[in-house]
Every structure is written in structure tokens, then in C-alpha cells.
Design an enzyme around this catalytic site. Structure first.
Site, PDB file in Angstrom:
ATOM      1  N   THR A  20       0.926  -1.484   0.354  1.00  0.00           N
ATOM      2  CA  THR A  20       0.044  -0.039  -0.063  1.00  0.00           C
ATOM      3  C   THR A  20       0.857   1.186  -0.367  1.00  0.00           C
ATOM      4  OG1 THR A  20      -1.799  -1.511   1.242  1.00  0.00           O
ATOM      5  CG2 THR A  20      -1.814   0.951   1.733  1.00  0.00           C
ATOM      6  N   TYR A  34      -8.035   0.654  -3.049  1.00  0.00           N
ATOM      7  CA  TYR A  34      -6.952   1.458  -4.071  1.00  0.00           C
ATOM      8  C   TYR A  34      -6.096   0.021  -4.311  1.00  0.00           C
ATOM      9  CZ  TYR A  34      -4.688   0.269   0.082  1.00  0.00           C
ATOM     10  OH  TYR A  34      -4.425  -0.654   1.474  1.00  0.00           O
ATOM     11  N   THR A 100       1.786  -4.451   4.268  1.00  0.00           N
ATOM     12  CA  THR A 100       1.472  -4.577   5.470  1.00  0.00           C
ATOM     13  C   THR A 100       1.207  -5.976   6.256  1.00  0.00           C
ATOM     14  OG1 THR A 100      -0.569  -3.300   5.845  1.00  0.00           O
ATOM     15  CG2 THR A 100       1.688  -1.761   6.303  1.00  0.00           C
ATOM     16  N   ASP A 101       1.069  -6.515   4.942  1.00  0.00           N
ATOM     17  CA  ASP A 101      -0.114  -7.957   5.579  1.00  0.00           C
ATOM     18  C   ASP A 101       1.302  -8.519   6.127  1.00  0.00           C
ATOM     19  OD1 ASP A 101      -2.202  -6.594   5.293  1.00  0.00           O
ATOM     20  OD2 ASP A 101      -2.480  -7.925   3.617  1.00  0.00           O
ATOM     21  N   LYS A 173       0.861  -6.597  13.088  1.00  0.00           N
ATOM     22  CA  LYS A 173      -0.537  -6.010  12.840  1.00  0.00           C
ATOM     23  C   LYS A 173      -1.871  -6.699  13.349  1.00  0.00           C
ATOM     24  CE  LYS A 173      -2.978  -4.962   8.199  1.00  0.00           C
ATOM     25  NZ  LYS A 173      -2.821  -4.329   6.331  1.00  0.00           N
ATOM     26  N   GLU A 294      -1.756 -27.261  28.818  1.00  0.00           N
ATOM     27  CA  GLU A 294      -3.203 -27.288  28.114  1.00  0.00           C
ATOM     28  C   GLU A 294      -2.792 -29.155  27.449  1.00  0.00           C
ATOM     29  OE1 GLU A 294      -6.128 -26.613  27.251  1.00  0.00           O
ATOM     30  OE2 GLU A 294      -5.704 -25.564  28.031  1.00  0.00           O
TER      31      GLU A 294
HETATM   32  N1  LIG Z   1      -1.837  -2.107   3.285  1.00  0.00           N
HETATM   33  C1  LIG Z   1      -1.086  -2.842   3.288  1.00  0.00           C
HETATM   34  O1  LIG Z   1       0.285  -3.060   2.248  1.00  0.00           O
HETATM   35  C2  LIG Z   1      -2.129  -3.737   2.452  1.00  0.00           C
HETATM   36  C3  LIG Z   1      -1.777  -4.188   1.324  1.00  0.00           C
HETATM   37  N2  LIG Z   1      -2.738  -5.432   1.348  1.00  0.00           N
HETATM   38  C4  LIG Z   1      -0.200  -5.262   1.210  1.00  0.00           C
HETATM   39  O2  LIG Z   1      -0.323  -5.878   2.027  1.00  0.00           O
HETATM   40  O3  LIG Z   1       0.280  -5.182   0.428  1.00  0.00           O
END
Ligand SMILES: NC(=O)C[C@H](N)C(=O)O
Length: 337
Positions: A20, A34, A100-101, A173, A294
Site C-alpha cells: 500500500t 485502491y 503491511t499484510d 498487524k 494444556e
Molecule cells: N496496507 C497494506 O500494505 C496492505 C496490502 N494488502 C499489502 O500488504 O500489500
């Protein structure tokens, strides 16, 4: 005079992978709708002229993908390039722009396999650069600031989002619609404000220079898969993953990595067939799985992931399996890294 300033500044390379932070939407109101991985590294760098006051910055486009599509091959390719740059005397710090994923997975992978004390900073954004109040610009500025600082050396791979400096090992995340998306159960290591870093704590786990793993010795990564647990879970996914060749299965367990009585016999049988069973937890704010709590891990010869979430446990298991298939050794590594 200009040449003098340039010579004094650190040399930072920005390795771009997409995400992103390189995303573009149809209008400034599109903060969530986007396309990721659209803008090239040169444009990202050119968009922040203030970078030139922090460091001599140059960019390299390593790949251009949304991070949910990253493969083990991509990880190795990126890891090798980081290692080459870290070995170069002309490079003082490395920044990786990333979606970020799976950012937390890549950051942890590099933290395990890069033999360098030079700063390696992984950075992303929650909004594309075309959106109002886009966060990528400041996140990248902060990443370059940290990468060019001497204080960031030897602290392992770091992540800068939302003004915080996080350990690449711990950070995850936690939410997908806020710019305050990345958290660690154990807190950030520091803050970046106006291009200056302020440090508060240090990572305690083995990383980079002190790691027994080295990207230079890793030819390929073994197949490690994750199976998610919940009420009424069946053993279908576990069996299918083993059948498709998984060397280890990360049990993304409920609570403290608990295992449904409907699945326990299958996991015992898979372990007898040679598949490593690694108990992790999918609780949101951070799991904490202890041996023989557990489930009788000693008796079943299973491994616990301790505080590593399932996706981070997969990274360590893959890297660890390049060295050993001994469950006791794997468990040692899960305590130490
Ligand atoms: N915020 C992001 O970067 C999400 C995007 N789907 C990615 O991981 O490339």
C-alpha cells in the site's frame, strides 16, 4: 560544500517490494479502496525531498507486489539482496518498503537470517499515497531516519509505522483500518520524532549477528503450513496439509494453544509419521503458549511456539528446519529466537 555534507551523511538503500505504501487509489477519498504496488521506488523517494537531509538515499525495485502474495522464493530473493547490500562498505543502512499484510513475517525472517549489525528497517503504510492524510510519507521518512542512525545498529530488524520503532520479531498487524495498526505485546522499542529516534528498550531474543542462521546458507525453505482452530474444528485441514507434504504444521490454537479433543489423535498420529507439530495461539493481542500446559508436549513430542503468533511461528519453523529436524532442537530455537 555540498560534497562535504553528502560525504558526512549515511548511505541508505531503499529496497521496494510493493504494498500500500506504493499504492494508488482513484480519488483522495479512497483510503481503503485502491490498488497496492503501483508506484515505483524512484517516485516514492522523489515524493519526499526532505530525505536528502537525513541520508544519501538511493532506491532499488526488488519486486512490485501486494504483500499477501509474497512467496518463500520472494523472501529468499529479498533476503539475499539485503545481505549483499549489508556486506557492501558503501551502505550504512537498508530500508525495505513492504505491504503491511505480511510485513511482520518478512521482518522476522530478516531478523533471523541477516548477519549484519547495520540497521535494517521494514516499513509500510495503511493508506495509499494518493489518499488524504496518507501515512506512507512520514513512515518512510522515519524509516530512513532510523536506518541512517548509529543507535539503530545491532538492534535487529526494526519496523517504523505510526511514529513508533518496533522490533521486527515482536510486532504484528493488529487492525487493518487504522494507521495505528502495528503493535507488540511487549511494547515498542522507541519513537521517531522529526527525524530523530528516542530509544526505551532493547530486544532480548537472539537476532542478526547473534543468530545461528545465515541467508547465505539457505538454498530453499521447507513447506510449513498453518491450521486454524475453533469450536467444532475437524482434523480435515491438518490431514490434508500433511498429505500435501508439510514438514511441520503450526497449530493456530485457541487460548494458550489448546487443542480440541477431536484433533488430538490426528496430531499424535501425524507426529509419529514425522510431521512436526508446533502449538501456537491465534488470540488477538498476543498468545503465550507454555510447554506441557494444556497438552502433554513431552509425551506427544510436540513443540510450543511460546509468544510467536502462527505466521511468525511458520517463519521460524521454516528457517529452523533448514538446520535440524530434531524436535528438542526446534524447541530450543523457539525459546531463544
Ligand atoms: N496496507 C497494506 O500494505 C496492505 C496490502 N494488502 C499489502 O500488504 O500489500
Amino acid at each position: 560544500k555540498e560534497a562535504e555534507t553528502q560525504a558526512k551523511l549515511a548511505n541508505v538503500v531503499v529496497l521496494a517490494t510493493g504494498g500500500t505504501i506504493a499504492g494508488a487509489g482513484a480519488s483522495a477519498a479512497n483510503s481503503a479502496t485502491y490498488q497496492a504496488a503501483k508506484v515505483g521506488v524512484e517516485q516514492l523517494i522523489a515524493g519526499i525531498p526532505e530525505l536528502s537531509t537525513l541520508a544519501n538515499v538511493r532506491g532499488e525495485q526488488v519486486m512490485q507486489i501486494a504483500s499477501e502474495s509474497i512467496t518463500n522464493e520472494n523472501l529468499l530473493q529479498l533476503g539475499r539482496r539485503v545481505s549483499e547490500l549489508a556486506d557492501s562498505k558503501d551502505v550504512d543502512g537498508i530500508v525495505i518498503t513492504h505491504g503491511t499484510d505480511t510485513l511482520e513475517e518478512t521482518a522476522y525472517f530478516l531478523n533471523l537470517v541477516e548477519k549484519t549489525d547495520k540497521p535494517i528497517i521494514v516499513v509500510g503504510s495503511m493508506r495509499p499515497g494518493t489518499a488524504m492524510s496518507a501515512d506512507g510519507m512520514l513512515n518512510l521518512y522515519n524509516a530512513v531516519a532510523v536506518a541512517s542512525s548509529k543507535e539503530a545498529r545491532g538492534k535487529g530488524v526494526l519496523v517504523t509505522l505510526n511514529d513508533e520503532i518496533q522490533s521486527g520479531r515482536d510486532v504484528s498487524k493488529m487492525i487493518n483500518i487504522k494507521t495505528e495498526a502495528f503493535k507488540s505485546a511487549w511494547g515498542p522499542l522507541g519513537m521517531v520524532v522529526e527525524g530523530k529516534s528516542y530509544w526505551f528498550r532493547l530486544p532480548a531474543k537472539r537476532h542478526t549477528m547473534d543468530s545461528e542462521f545465515d541467508i547465505k546458507n539457505i538454498k530453499s525453505l521447507p513447506d510449513v503450513e498453518i491450521a486454524y482452530s475453533y469450536g467444532n474444528v475437524s482434523d480435515t485441514a491438518y490431514k490434508a496439509l500433511a498429505q500435501s507434504g508439510a514438514k511441520a504444521i503450526i497449530h493456530a490454537g485457541t487460548g494458550n494453544g489448546s487443542v480440541s479433543s477431536r484433533v488430538v489423535p490426528t496430531l499424535q498420529a501425524l507426529r509419529k509419521d514425522g510431521v512436526q507439530i508446533i502449538r501456537s495461539s491465534h488470540v488477538n493481542a498476543g498468545g503465550f503458549v507454555l510447554r506441557n500446559a494444556e497438552q502433554p508436549d513431552d509425551k506427544y513430542d510436540w513443540v510450543v511456539a511460546h509468544d510467536l503468533n502462527p505466521q511468525k511461528a511458520r517463519i521460524l519453523a521454516m528457517v529452523a528446519l533448514t538446520k535440524t529436524n530434531d524436535s528438542k532442537e526446534l524447541q530450543r530455537m523457539f525459546w531463544e529466537y
